[in-house]
Design an enzyme around this catalytic site. Structure first.
Site, PDB file in Angstrom:
ATOM      1  N   GLU A 174      19.998   0.230  26.543  1.00  0.00           N
ATOM      2  CA  GLU A 174      19.278   1.596  27.106  1.00  0.00           C
ATOM      3  C   GLU A 174      18.006   1.570  26.553  1.00  0.00           C
ATOM      4  O   GLU A 174      17.288   2.650  26.730  1.00  0.00           O
ATOM      5  CB  GLU A 174      20.064   2.661  26.684  1.00  0.00           C
ATOM      6  CG  GLU A 174      21.755   2.763  27.241  1.00  0.00           C
ATOM      7  CD  GLU A 174      21.709   3.148  28.573  1.00  0.00           C
ATOM      8  OE1 GLU A 174      20.835   4.109  28.912  1.00  0.00           O
ATOM      9  OE2 GLU A 174      22.488   2.572  29.312  1.00  0.00           O
ATOM     10  N   HIS A 248      22.153   9.177  23.906  1.00  0.00           N
ATOM     11  CA  HIS A 248      21.070   8.348  23.521  1.00  0.00           C
ATOM     12  C   HIS A 248      20.606   8.685  22.077  1.00  0.00           C
ATOM     13  O   HIS A 248      20.997   9.852  21.904  1.00  0.00           O
ATOM     14  CB  HIS A 248      19.710   8.112  24.223  1.00  0.00           C
ATOM     15  CG  HIS A 248      20.118   7.591  25.691  1.00  0.00           C
ATOM     16  ND1 HIS A 248      19.623   8.112  26.558  1.00  0.00           N
ATOM     17  CD2 HIS A 248      20.688   6.355  25.929  1.00  0.00           C
ATOM     18  CE1 HIS A 248      19.877   7.147  27.859  1.00  0.00           C
ATOM     19  NE2 HIS A 248      20.464   6.124  27.299  1.00  0.00           N
ATOM     20  N   CYS A 365      12.399  11.400  26.147  1.00  0.00           N
ATOM     21  CA  CYS A 365      12.819  10.648  27.483  1.00  0.00           C
ATOM     22  C   CYS A 365      11.681  10.100  28.132  1.00  0.00           C
ATOM     23  O   CYS A 365      11.859   9.027  28.722  1.00  0.00           O
ATOM     24  CB  CYS A 365      13.832  11.605  27.845  1.00  0.00           C
ATOM     25  SG  CYS A 365      15.225  11.736  27.165  1.00  0.00           S
TER      26      CYS A 365
END
Length: 447
Positions: A174, A248, A365
């Site tokens: 990720e 995350h 993000c």
């Protein structure tokens, strides 16, 4: 050697909509089928970029991807002209249309994992594209992300851009959202902290929501990025917090230089990890937020840790937060206590990023951190660096092409596809990227 952290922010795409595609991301699920405003979303992101650039923090932009992405629909068996493909998928399987129209590439913390030249065996900056294997809509991103990064970091003497790992669950990666770097000045060698959620043969893993990052992937990325093995730590995220919506690591921890700002429950075996970091990072400081002051649930709803921790020249730090933190009395109270305490954080900067937040993406993000020396910074494609001229040009571009209202039903409109391709054609010229999109290479551009 002097170096700076440059934040490359993702520009929100024209098809930004709320489809609830991301199981494990509670904001995404909660806002499913709401009406979105792509124009506002893009402008909220641009405003953050410009404000930070004006405050003296180097800032750049990464453009959106082509959406809806017709080639994948053809792979799934929908045929005919582009318009016919759209009509068929909207009628027969609208969930696929939503997936191939996701604006998720805006969250560039998942685009790649970065190793600055001070940390690598060959003295280059390395970028390994993330495969984002856990979610179908995100697994589509890697090829275009690679093209974009190669167009931005195009000097092969200074930059190595690596393709994503194979698309299998064992190697789920990720990107930088599960990676922190700790150390002194940016130009000095740092300690790279790779965070994973699961590994083969280890039964310690979440049960409700998926662990998207594997240890096997993190180890492979560290090898590809040629990180000095003496400068790597692998740590497991606490599976209990993944099951509470921390999909995350950047939803529960953020680092900058010698500081790790994290929740008390962020990591498995946290005290052991922090002791290891204290032993290996000069001046290391952990700012642990106790669960008694801020619960994991409040962390997820406000995105307290999906913040940016930025260094000023005098060594003090600014914490960049979403507006939701200020609107939560408990979190805002904690943050003001933090300001008064003995630590480098001396300022809170709040941004309204509601359009992104409703899909589960906060300030962190939206940005990919890349530490660059002055020479490396000069080697980056200069057209992507944020300044007054680019800010105004991008705002005009958004005004020209973006809709202020979008629903899932609108994704079938062939005019949206045409608008998107024309917009990206213009943008790729504005940012001097060349033909980075598949439709351009197939001769389908509108330039």
């Amino acid at each position: 050697m002097n170096a700076w952290e440059v934040n490359f922010d993702g520009l929100v795409g024209l098809t930004h909509h709320y489809a609830g595609l991301s199981f494990g991301n509670e904001a995404s699920t909660r806002h499913r089928f709401q009406v979105s405003n792509p124009r506002l979303a893009a402008k909220q992101g641009l405003l953050k970029m410009k404000a930070l650039a004006d405050a003296g923090f180097p800032q750049a932009v990464i453009p959106p991807h082509e959406r809806p992405f017709i080639p994948v629909l053809r792979q799934l068996g929908f045929s005919g002209s582009d318009e016919q493909v759209l009509e068929k998928v909207a009628r027969q399987a609208p969930h696929w249309l939503s997936s191939v129209s996701s604006a998720s590439p805006m969250w560039v913390a998942n685009a790649a994992t970065i190793a600055p030249s001070a940390d690598t065996l060959d003295g280059k900056v390395h970028l390994t594209v993330a495969n984002l294997n856990n979610k179908f809509h995100r697994s589509l991103e890697a090829p275009v992300t690679e093209s974009l990064l190669k167009a931005i970091f195009n000097d092969e003497e200074k930059f190595s851009v690596h393709s994503a790992l194979p698309q299998v669950a064992l190697l789920g990666d990720e990107g930088a959202a599960n990676h922190n770097r700790l150390g002194g000045h940016y130009g000095e060698p740092g300690m790279q902290l790779f965070v994973y959620g699961r590994e083969e043969g280890n039964d310690t893993r979440p049960s409700r929501y998926p662990a998207r990052q594997t240890r096997e992937a993190s180890e492979a990325v560290a090898r590809l990025n040629q990180v000095n093995p003496q400068q790597v730590i692998f740590a497991q995220q606490n599976p209990d917090v993944i099951d509470q919506g921390v999909f995350h690591n950047d939803v529960i921890a953020v680092s900058n230089r010698q500081v790790l700002f994290c929740h008390q429950q962020a990591f498995a075996r946290q005290s052991q990890l922090l002791a290891n970091l204290r032993a290996r990072v000069n001046g290391f400081m952990a700012i642990e937020v106790p669960a008694t002051q801020v619960s994991v649930s409040d962390t997820v709803s406000t995105y307290l840790f999906n913040s940016q921790l930025l260094s000023r020249d005098d060594g003090s730090m600014m914490l960049v937060l979403p507006q939701e933190c200020r609107e939560h009395a408990g979190v805002w109270g904690y943050l003001n206590e933090l300001l008064a305490a003995d630590n480098p954080i001396s300022e809170l900067k709040v941004f309204d990023l509601r359009e992104s937040m409703a899909n589960g993406g906060g300030p962190a993000c939206l940005r990919l951190r890349v530490v660059l020396t002055e020479e490396e910074r000069r080697a980056v494609n200069p057209a992507v660096m944020m300044n007054d001229t680019l800010f105004n040009a991008l705002n005009d571009w958004v005004d020209r092409y973006y809709r202020d209202r979008l629903t899932a039903a609108d994704l079938a409109d062939p005019q949206l596809l045409r608008e998107g391709r024309e917009a990206l054609d213009v943008l790729s010229q504005l940012l001097n990227l060349g033909s980075v999109y598949p439709f351009q290479r197939e001769g389908g551009g509108n330039g």
